[in-house]
Design an enzyme around this catalytic site. Structure first.
Site, PDB file in Angstrom:
ATOM      1  N   HIS A 155      84.025 -68.149 -81.284  1.00  0.00           N
ATOM      2  CA  HIS A 155      85.134 -68.787 -80.902  1.00  0.00           C
ATOM      3  C   HIS A 155      85.488 -69.938 -81.362  1.00  0.00           C
ATOM      4  CE1 HIS A 155      86.663 -65.955 -78.272  1.00  0.00           C
ATOM      5  NE2 HIS A 155      85.497 -65.048 -76.958  1.00  0.00           N
ATOM      6  N   HIS A 192      79.504 -63.731 -80.427  1.00  0.00           N
ATOM      7  CA  HIS A 192      80.505 -63.559 -79.940  1.00  0.00           C
ATOM      8  C   HIS A 192      81.242 -65.500 -79.421  1.00  0.00           C
ATOM      9  CE1 HIS A 192      83.961 -62.173 -78.663  1.00  0.00           C
ATOM     10  NE2 HIS A 192      83.592 -62.829 -77.097  1.00  0.00           N
ATOM     11  N   GLU A 193      80.369 -65.829 -78.829  1.00  0.00           N
ATOM     12  CA  GLU A 193      80.894 -67.145 -78.660  1.00  0.00           C
ATOM     13  C   GLU A 193      81.244 -68.768 -79.195  1.00  0.00           C
ATOM     14  OE1 GLU A 193      82.238 -68.019 -75.232  1.00  0.00           O
ATOM     15  OE2 GLU A 193      81.787 -66.450 -75.513  1.00  0.00           O
ATOM     16  N   GLU A 222      89.874 -62.349 -78.681  1.00  0.00           N
ATOM     17  CA  GLU A 222      88.430 -61.328 -78.434  1.00  0.00           C
ATOM     18  C   GLU A 222      88.430 -60.863 -79.821  1.00  0.00           C
ATOM     19  OE1 GLU A 222      86.088 -61.337 -76.122  1.00  0.00           O
ATOM     20  OE2 GLU A 222      87.393 -63.311 -75.628  1.00  0.00           O
TER      21      GLU A 222
END
Length: 274
Positions: A149, A145-146, A203
């Site tokens: 980003h 997930h990070e 997100e």
């Protein structure tokens, strides 16, 4: 000749509008499950990389000075192994990402936190691993997930949006080369990359991309659901994790992730790592 603040502000506005008109593009390919949205990118990638590097170096230096950096070799090796499998899948979204200068570090802290700065600088706080008793797949859910980003350049996008909406004349002037240097912008870049909440759109993109990355790397995407349930439980005990300040958790979010699972499970089932 004295230039009035009103004239400077007018010039900034005109410049931002002109750049914004041509500053919409996308930073990634769509991947197998589709992330296709134009982004406002009026701040250069080089600026964001430089500023994020400064923020990362400061964070690592502070942890090293306190004797808190990479104190558990086994834990660091575990994270490095997971990161290698995930990094190998980043080509699904960016052909250049596997050549980034990736680094992985663990800061000894009871804090529940983790982040990946632009350019591939991965930082986990030991508390998020130990206190939540994370499995490898749950760690991969956070890391994927990070990483999403960073791949999607969400920090650059948010910084560009702040400049375009003129949250501060000093910030806008710095970006446009009119005055004040890099200090104010560097502070904002660090804030955007580590401590400011992401937009709902960002997100959702990170959830989707992160699920694809972990699935391709052979980590069961269902672990993302168990991870966020653990986060939700930790946040309900009167001590909201720092991680949740930038990644708000709700039952709706978990339901959204569950709805995405059928799209990524085939990638997991086909992964060579299984």
């Amino acid at each position: 000749m004295k230039i009035s603040p009103k004239l400077i502000m007018s010039s900034l506005a005109a410049s931002v509008i002109a750049v914004g008109a041509t500053g919409c593009s996308t930073t990634t390919d769509t991947g197998a499950i589709g992330v296709d949205r134009n982004q406002l990118l009026v701040v250069s990638d080089q600026q964001v990389q430089q500023l994020s590097k400064q923020a990362f170096q400061q964070e690592i230096a502070a942890a090293r000075a306190k004797g808190l950096l990479d104190t558990n070799p086994a834990q660091l090796a575990r994270l490095q192994k997971i990161s290698q499998r995930l990094i190998a899948q980043t080509g699904a979204y960016r052909s250049d990402a596997r050549q980034w200068s990736w680094e992985v570090h663990v800061i000894k802290s009871n804090e529940l936190n983790a982040h990946v700065l632009p350019g591939g600088k991965i930082v986990f706080y030991s508390g998020i691993i130990d206190r939540l008793n994370l499995t490898d797949a749950e760690i991969a859910a956070i890391m994927g997930h990070e990483m999403a980003h960073a791949l999607r350049e969400h920090t650059r996008e948010r910084l560009s949006r702040d400049v375009a909406t003129q949250t501060g004349i000093g910030i806008a002037a710095s970006v446009l080369g009119l005055s004040q240097g890099q200090a104010q912008l560097a502070g904002l870049a660090g804030d955007l990359g580590i401590s400011r909440p992401n937009s709902r759109t960002q997100e959702t993109e990170a959830d989707l991309m992160g699920l694809e990355l972990m699935a391709r790397a052979g980590y069961d995407p269902n672990a993302a659901v168990s991870l966020w349930r653990k986060m939700q439980s930790a946040g309900g005990r009167g001590e909201p994790p720092q991680f949740l300040s930038t990644h708000p958790v709700s039952s709706t979010r978990i339901a959204t992730i569950q709805s995405l699972l059928p799209r990524v499970m085939p990638l997991y089932q086909q992964s060579r790592y299984r």
